[in-house]
Design a protein around this motif. Structure first.
Motif, PDB file in Angstrom:
ATOM      1  N   UNK A  39       0.825  -1.199   0.000  1.00 23.58           N
ATOM      2  CA  UNK A  39       0.000   0.000   0.000  1.00 23.58           C
ATOM      3  C   UNK A  39       0.857   1.246   0.000  1.00 23.58           C
ATOM      4  N   UNK A  40       0.269   2.414  -0.213  1.00 18.24           N
ATOM      5  CA  UNK A  40       1.047   3.653  -0.287  1.00 18.24           C
ATOM      6  C   UNK A  40       1.859   3.966   0.962  1.00 18.24           C
ATOM      7  N   UNK A  41       1.390   3.534   2.141  1.00 16.84           N
ATOM      8  CA  UNK A  41       2.113   3.838   3.381  1.00 16.84           C
ATOM      9  C   UNK A  41       3.056   2.709   3.779  1.00 16.84           C
TER      10      UNK A  41
ATOM     11  N   UNK B   2      -7.520   4.576   6.538  1.00 11.76           N
ATOM     12  CA  UNK B   2      -7.784   5.970   6.891  1.00 11.76           C
ATOM     13  C   UNK B   2      -8.819   6.476   5.881  1.00 11.76           C
ATOM     14  N   UNK B   3     -10.047   6.753   6.318  1.00 11.00           N
ATOM     15  CA  UNK B   3     -11.137   6.952   5.357  1.00 11.00           C
ATOM     16  C   UNK B   3     -10.905   8.091   4.378  1.00 11.00           C
ATOM     17  N   UNK B   4     -10.273   9.191   4.835  1.00  8.67           N
ATOM     18  CA  UNK B   4     -10.070  10.318   3.928  1.00  8.67           C
ATOM     19  C   UNK B   4      -8.938  10.080   2.933  1.00  8.67           C
ATOM     20  N   UNK B   5      -8.150   8.999   3.130  1.00 10.47           N
ATOM     21  CA  UNK B   5      -7.046   8.684   2.221  1.00 10.47           C
ATOM     22  C   UNK B   5      -7.294   7.440   1.382  1.00 10.47           C
ATOM     23  N   UNK B   6      -7.992   6.446   1.942  1.00 14.39           N
ATOM     24  CA  UNK B   6      -8.243   5.209   1.204  1.00 14.39           C
ATOM     25  C   UNK B   6      -7.193   4.148   1.393  1.00 14.39           C
TER      26      UNK B   6
ATOM     27  N   UNK C 277     -11.709   6.776  -2.610  1.00 18.05           N
ATOM     28  CA  UNK C 277     -10.960   7.652  -1.701  1.00 18.05           C
ATOM     29  C   UNK C 277      -9.492   7.719  -2.094  1.00 18.05           C
ATOM     30  N   UNK C 278      -8.919   6.600  -2.519  1.00 16.57           N
ATOM     31  CA  UNK C 278      -7.525   6.598  -2.957  1.00 16.57           C
ATOM     32  C   UNK C 278      -7.368   7.435  -4.225  1.00 16.57           C
ATOM     33  N   UNK C 279      -8.290   7.277  -5.168  1.00 12.40           N
ATOM     34  CA  UNK C 279      -8.230   8.095  -6.377  1.00 12.40           C
ATOM     35  C   UNK C 279      -8.292   9.578  -6.031  1.00 12.40           C
ATOM     36  N   UNK C 280      -9.168   9.939  -5.096  1.00 10.89           N
ATOM     37  CA  UNK C 280      -9.292  11.339  -4.686  1.00 10.89           C
ATOM     38  C   UNK C 280      -8.018  11.840  -4.016  1.00 10.89           C
ATOM     39  N   UNK C 281      -7.358  10.969  -3.255  1.00 14.93           N
ATOM     40  CA  UNK C 281      -6.091  11.341  -2.616  1.00 14.93           C
ATOM     41  C   UNK C 281      -5.052  11.707  -3.661  1.00 14.93           C
ATOM     42  N   UNK C 282      -4.893  10.857  -4.670  1.00 11.83           N
ATOM     43  CA  UNK C 282      -3.883  11.144  -5.696  1.00 11.83           C
ATOM     44  C   UNK C 282      -4.269  12.372  -6.514  1.00 11.83           C
TER      45      UNK C 282
END
Length: 593
Positions: free
Chosen positions: A56-58, A425-429, A187-192
């Motif tokens: 994952x990204x983190x 993390x809901x705001x990040x996905x 949510x992940x798409x929105x983060x990027x």
């Protein structure tokens, strides 16, 4: 020799990864005049969507890169322990091991910064160009592979009762995604998209945009959201809710770094690996023990490799880590190898036997010395992550390799930040990772939990050179098995004849493989199974019988159960490129032309 697929050959570009869509993405970037480094970055972000149970990204990533005409370098995307992560703090919570899940197990995320550094320094594409593939898949959906649904099913109760933000993403309709069902992560798409918007606000300059994205991660909305997530009480493998130690200063103070690889020469080959903060030197130590290697594929051959692996992994336990008191030169010295080689006898050893390079006394954790972990497996298995009901996992990872028509070559092993590691993390996905579980809660060990020290990772990409030029990039998922499977693959390439003028990558990937478990595992609950070796049934009754006669405790796995290898190669004389990929699990794929 029969192979499941041909070794691909061409002259334009080759990519191999643990998921076909990542390989296809890498090729799409190459076709658009990107280079191997652009392709690797784009593929890596697709792997977050395609294999969220494996990375994952983190998470974290070590990368070995060989720019055409330049010396290989290692790019370290392994974050350290946070400033508040001390042995005393964890012991004060009544813990003997770092939990296998939850925010207490979270190191500083390192992968994103490493990918940005690779793109800035060696790529040619813009951030928007490399992120477009992952954004599209996260927004519109990706067909789920079988292991995603199976992993989610194992932690479904945890998601429904404790990690409800994870359930919102990974239990669509209240159940795990079926194989082939579209899995979306808006949510992940929105983060990027937000990262891109803030990066592009820095101006039109490509490098300035990448630097802005790094700041967004280290001190902007992503750092803020992840630090807040670490501060929330979260159920982990201890059976209790804990808060983590990861804070905003930890994010702000981390930067990925370049370093020289560890090298070892063997029979005309030079192998490059990450250093003692990884398990990479285990591969090199195993090579150093191979003086006169028995005939390939014979019982004596397997016995020699297994026993050598036990010695190298014992040294890993005693000497590897950011607190190492020995050097690679000492561990790879010919005289040290000669002494260690004498310990390989006719019968299997069940002892953990670290050496004494430079005359120093080895330091093993009390947990390893007791060898008591073998009875605490709780049903956790090897290979792709097997998950207990509390989220505990002996995790796995991803791998990707790319070579382009200019001769640039890269190998990377992204991991961590799995969907089963921490709540989304809901705001990040996406969730935090759990790499700190590899550190010991005991002072003065090379791999003790120490603020600012990297946990000794299992991640270990590989690069092989001949005549000073990079000729092969390869690697595998598999946790502690990685440099056992990597070694057997490498020897299968090095000891056998080429096919159609290229290295027999696919034949070596397809060859029956094995792993041994006579050492403390790196993942919670740190299982150790003295004398146990797991082999694919295709290895044959003759080999199995002889290994058992020599005292090996053999577990016979399925015919296609050991190894997840990917590989690409380049012939410096002809410029012919080649690639192969693992057929096990029906997921890995190579692409090229």
């Amino acid at each position: 020799m029969f192979t499941t697929r041909p070794t691909l050959q061409g002259t334009f570009g080759m990519a191999s990864s643990t998921h076909w869509l990542a390989s296809a993405t890498a090729m799409a970037v190459l076709e658009d005049d990107g280079n191997a480094f652009d392709a690797a970055v784009a593929a890596a972000f697709v792997l977050h969507v395609a294999e969220p149970h494996l990375n994952g990204p983190a998470g974290e990533v070590p990368v070995i890169l060989a720019p055409a005409g330049s010396a290989p370098r290692v790019l370290c995307g392994q974050g350290p322990a946070p400033a508040g992560a001390t042995v005393d703090h964890y012991r004060g919570l009544g813990l003997e091991l770092v939990p296998g899940t939850g925010p207490l197990a979270a190191a500083v995320p390192g992968a994103f910064d490493a990918w940005m550094l690779l793109l800035r320094d060696h790529g040619t594409k813009t951030l928007a160009q490399v992120l477009s593939f992952a954004i599209g898949y996260a927004e519109h959906g990706i067909p789920a592979v079988e292991r995603i649904g199976a992993t989610i099913a194992e932690v479904q109760e945890l998601f429904e009762t404790e990690w409800t933000d994870s359930a919102a993403v990974y239990l669509p309709g209240g159940k795990p995604p079926a194989p082939g069902a579209l899995l979306r992560n808006p949510a992940l798409a929105a983060t990027w998209r937000r990262v891109l918007a803030e990066a592009e606000a820095a101006g039109a300059d490509r490098d300035a945009q990448i630097e802005a994205a790094r700041r967004v991660w280290s001190s902007g909305f992503i750092a803020e959201a992840l630090a807040a997530a670490a501060a929330r009480p979260t159920m982990d493998t201890s059976g209790e809710r804990h808060t983590g130690t990861l804070g905003l200063d930890d994010f702000a103070n981390f930067r990925a770094t370049y370093e020289d690889p560890a090298f070892h020469e063997w029979n005309g080959w030079t192998v490059a690996k990450p250093g003692l903060w990884s398990q990479g030197p285990v591969f090199l130590q195993q090579l150093g023990l191979l003086d006169e290697l028995p005939e390939y594929g014979t019982p004596e051959y397997y016995h020699t490799l297994i026993e050598g692996s036990k010695l190298a992994m014992a040294d890993r336990e005693a000497w590897y880590g950011d607190g190492a008191t020995v050097t690679l030169a000492q561990l790879l010295a010919p005289e040290y190898n000669a002494e260690r080689r004498k310990l390989i006898g006719e019968r299997s050893s069940e002892e953990l036997r670290p050496g004494s390079p430079g005359g120093l006394a080895p330091r093993l954790s009390a947990y390893a010395r007791s060898q008591s972990a073998a009875a605490t497996a709780d049903g956790l298995g090897a290979g792709e992550p097997t998950v207990a009901s509390n989220g505990g996992t002996r995790g796995d990872t991803c791998h990707l390799d790319v070579v382009d028509r200019w001769g640039n070559m890269v190998a990377a092993t992204p991991s961590g930040g799995w969907l089963q590691s921490n709540p989304v993390v809901p705001e990040l996905g996406f969730p935090l990772g759990t790499r700190l579980q590899m550190s010991w809660l005991e002072a003065d060990l090379p791999n003790s939990l120490v603020p600012g020290h990297r946990p000794r990772t299992t991640l270990t990409p590989c690069l092989a050179l001949r005549g000073g030029e990079a000729v092969m990039a390869f690697g595998t998922p598999g946790g502690d098995q990685q440099d056992q499977w990597n070694l057997h693959f490498f020897l299968a390439v090095a000891l056998r004849e080429p096919v159609r003028g290229s290295l027999d990558l696919q034949g070596a990937i397809d060859a029956p493989n094995w792993h041994q478990e006579s050492f403390p595992g790196s993942f919670y609950p740190r299982v150790m199974s003295p004398g146990v070796t797991v082999v694919e049934s295709r290895i044959g009754d003759e080999v199995i019988g002889e290994l058992e006669r020599r005292g090996h405790r053999i577990t016979v796995g399925g015919p296609w159960s050991e190894g997840r290898l990917c590989a690409v190669s380049r012939d410096p004389e002809t410029g012919v490129l080649a690639a192969g990929a693992n057929p096990r699990g029906m997921q890995g794929y190579a692409a090229g032309r």
